[in-house]
Design a protein around this motif. Sequence first.
Motif, short mmCIF file in Angstrom:
data_model
loop_
_atom_site.label_atom_id
_atom_site.label_comp_id
_atom_site.label_asym_id
_atom_site.label_seq_id
_atom_site.Cartn_x
_atom_site.Cartn_y
_atom_site.Cartn_z
N LEU A 15 0.76 -1.29 -0.01
CA LEU A 15 0.09 -0.16 -0.11
C LEU A 15 0.77 1.29 -0.14
CD1 LEU A 15 -2.75 1.21 0.32
CD2 LEU A 15 -2.71 0.96 2.59
N VAL A 19 0.68 4.69 -2.35
CA VAL A 19 0.61 6.05 -1.82
C VAL A 19 1.63 6.69 -2.55
CG1 VAL A 19 0.93 7.23 0.23
CG2 VAL A 19 -0.36 5.31 0.68
N LEU A 22 0.99 7.31 -6.27
CA LEU A 22 0.05 8.60 -6.27
C LEU A 22 0.47 9.94 -6.01
CD1 LEU A 22 -3.23 6.77 -4.46
CD2 LEU A 22 -3.19 7.63 -6.92
N ILE A 26 0.65 12.64 -9.06
CA ILE A 26 0.11 14.26 -8.62
C ILE A 26 1.24 15.15 -8.89
CG2 ILE A 26 -0.76 15.93 -6.92
CD1 ILE A 26 -2.17 13.32 -5.57
N LEU A 234 -19.29 2.74 0.42
CA LEU A 234 -19.74 3.96 1.25
C LEU A 234 -20.82 3.47 2.12
CD1 LEU A 234 -19.65 7.13 1.64
CD2 LEU A 234 -21.90 6.90 -0.09
N ILE A 238 -19.54 3.63 6.01
CA ILE A 238 -19.95 4.70 6.79
C ILE A 238 -20.51 4.52 8.22
CG2 ILE A 238 -22.61 4.77 6.02
CD1 ILE A 238 -20.24 8.08 5.55
N GLU A 241 -17.31 2.75 10.32
CA GLU A 241 -16.07 3.50 10.86
C GLU A 241 -16.20 4.11 12.25
OE1 GLU A 241 -11.99 4.60 9.88
OE2 GLU A 241 -13.84 3.23 8.70
N GLN A 244 -9.96 5.95 15.37
CA GLN A 244 -8.67 4.90 15.33
C GLN A 244 -8.07 4.48 16.60
OE1 GLN A 244 -6.62 6.51 12.07
NE2 GLN A 244 -7.56 5.21 10.53
N GLU B 147 -12.07 13.32 13.37
CA GLU B 147 -11.18 12.82 12.41
C GLU B 147 -12.13 11.80 11.64
OE1 GLU B 147 -8.63 10.33 10.26
OE2 GLU B 147 -9.99 9.53 11.77
N VAL B 148 -12.92 10.95 12.36
CA VAL B 148 -13.70 10.04 11.76
C VAL B 148 -14.73 10.70 10.74
CG1 VAL B 148 -15.57 8.30 12.06
CG2 VAL B 148 -13.35 8.10 13.29
N TYR B 151 -13.18 11.84 7.71
CA TYR B 151 -13.25 10.78 6.90
C TYR B 151 -14.45 10.38 6.19
CZ TYR B 151 -13.18 5.98 5.17
OH TYR B 151 -13.26 4.83 4.49
N LYS B 152 -15.61 10.52 6.84
CA LYS B 152 -16.85 10.27 6.32
C LYS B 152 -17.20 11.31 5.32
CE LYS B 152 -18.77 7.29 10.09
NZ LYS B 152 -19.54 7.27 11.25
N LEU B 155 -15.20 10.56 2.27
CA LEU B 155 -15.97 9.38 1.51
C LEU B 155 -17.15 9.65 0.75
CD1 LEU B 155 -15.09 6.47 0.95
CD2 LEU B 155 -16.48 6.05 2.82
N SER B 197 -8.12 10.45 -3.70
CA SER B 197 -7.85 8.66 -3.81
C SER B 197 -6.43 8.45 -2.85
CB SER B 197 -7.52 8.52 -5.18
OG SER B 197 -8.45 8.76 -6.19
N LEU B 198 -5.62 9.51 -3.10
CA LEU B 198 -4.31 9.08 -2.07
C LEU B 198 -4.91 9.56 -0.48
CD1 LEU B 198 -1.15 9.62 -1.59
CD2 LEU B 198 -1.58 12.15 -1.64
N HIS B 201 -6.18 6.28 0.28
CA HIS B 201 -5.25 5.22 0.63
C HIS B 201 -4.46 5.42 1.86
CE1 HIS B 201 -6.83 3.97 -3.48
NE2 HIS B 201 -6.31 2.76 -3.09
N ALA B 202 -4.00 6.75 1.81
CA ALA B 202 -2.81 6.91 2.75
C ALA B 202 -3.38 6.59 4.16
CB ALA B 202 -2.43 8.32 2.66
N ARG B 203 -4.69 6.98 4.48
CA ARG B 203 -5.24 6.80 5.78
C ARG B 203 -5.39 5.66 6.26
NH1 ARG B 203 -10.34 5.97 8.20
NH2 ARG B 203 -11.06 7.41 9.88
N LEU B 204 -5.05 4.58 5.58
CA LEU B 204 -5.02 3.03 5.85
C LEU B 204 -3.70 2.52 6.28
CD1 LEU B 204 -6.98 1.64 2.60
CD2 LEU B 204 -8.01 1.87 4.96
N ARG B 205 -2.71 3.74 6.02
CA ARG B 205 -1.36 3.17 6.47
C ARG B 205 -0.98 3.90 7.95
NH1 ARG B 205 2.63 0.99 4.92
NH2 ARG B 205 4.05 2.70 5.35
N TRP B 208 0.64 7.35 7.95
CA TRP B 208 -0.16 8.48 7.61
C TRP B 208 -1.46 8.90 8.18
CZ3 TRP B 208 0.73 11.59 2.90
CH2 TRP B 208 1.90 11.27 2.26
N ALA B 209 -1.93 7.76 9.02
CA ALA B 209 -3.02 8.12 9.65
C ALA B 209 -3.06 9.19 10.85
CB ALA B 209 -3.65 6.63 10.39
#
Lengths: 245, 241
Positions: A15, A19, A22, A26, A234, A238, A241, A244, B147-148, B151-152, B155, B197-198, B201-205, B208-209
Amino acid sequence: MKKIITAMLEFFISLRTAVWLLCGLIFFLFAGGFIMPAHEEFQALHTTPLFTWLGDNAPGVTWWLYGSLIVLSLVAANTLICSIEALIKKKSARAWLLVISPQIIHAGFLFILLAHLLSSYDSFQGMAMAREGEQLSLPGGITMAVDRIHTVMDPRGFIREWAAEVRCSGGGQPAAGGMIRPNEPLFHGGLGLYIKTVKVEPYPLALIQVSRDPGALYALIGGIFFLIGICTLLLLKIRRESPQD
Amino acid sequence: MESLPVWAALLSSFLYLAGYRKIAPVYAGLACHGGAMAYRGLQIGRLPIIGPHDTLFFMSLSIAFFAVAITYKQTNRLRLLYPMLLLAVLFTGLSLAYPPHDSPLPPILKTFWFESHVALSFFSYALFGIAAVLGGLYLIRQDPQVEVLQYKAILVGYCFFSAAMIFGGIWAFYAWGTYWLWTPKELFTVILWLHYSLYLHARLRPAWAGKPAVLLGIFGFAIVMFTYLGVSLFMKSSHSF
């Protein structure tokens, strides 16, 4: 050899690779966003397939496109390998839809890339003015006749709406005909026939555009896949989530 | 009567500003805002989504609407909602700085694909704006719930934006014979789409979170504004104002 293949697979599955790729993409497109309006050469891109245009222009203007193409190739490989790995690894997962929906998005993205690849090789666009009763010879042995040009004027004397009755024949297709208007082209033998604008003085004249975009269908398929995937994701994400930490 | 939408816009902004402690003025402001938009649509006989005046006003209404929706059932709702409403007021003010575009639409713009493309684009821009505000609030309060919520918002905005791009491609194919045009607007739109998109994806790492992803969410809105206003005003494009 095995070590090299394993290292390459690990690189493409990561992943982190996605990243940074991308980020790279960009960067190249951002540079292009400022180079493009500053150079007249890009006007020809509207009528010339990308790969033909790239060969005709200097690297000083096109370097960001080459950079984008290289990174996009890597992104495509990364997307494909990640999706295959996700499907193999998690095929027994309970939340199957949650696993599959990002892969549907990825499939949509790959279809859109395929569409751009096909359009970059073999798209075509041409324009011609035609009078009422005139015939135009189009690529692929197709003949197009403009039978009638219709206009609707507004009270100030400007042309508010326009259309043309056209007939097409040849190109190994049965003859076809109909009315073409803005946003309502006629398709015949793989070509799209569009009416761009009209003139009424000194005699009725229509500006006809002829286009071929071999990637369009794949772009539509990709778009549909992408939307199905993102809407499913989504709906699933939604509610699930939560913070974290 | 011609200036009615302007007065209604000013009244809605006043009501949003008055919603610091109570939610009732916010709902009244939203009704007034929506009414102004509907009246303007009836005045010109079409969806008012052409030119900076109408699009900024549409964006401001979208921000207010999604802000009310996204903060529904949140604890400390008004503390989250108020900064978003300030953003809506800012865009209402900006819209009033431009003259309205009242002339009839050219035939090429009279299609469902164009109207849905523009409406969905501004829904997504509004959500990306809300996400940027939420990002700012997260940096101040360090609340993971915020933060959540960011994200929503991103999304949902990404979903609208993807649909807007696809609908725009269909419209372009019917209007110009190709789903893709090589203009700065299209290029920056792709950059915007890649940026979010970045983010996703980045938020899953793990690296980067949290704060880095939140900053990406804030920076995204700068790209939105450049793509929407900067490119349209300063670069030659199929989307020039």
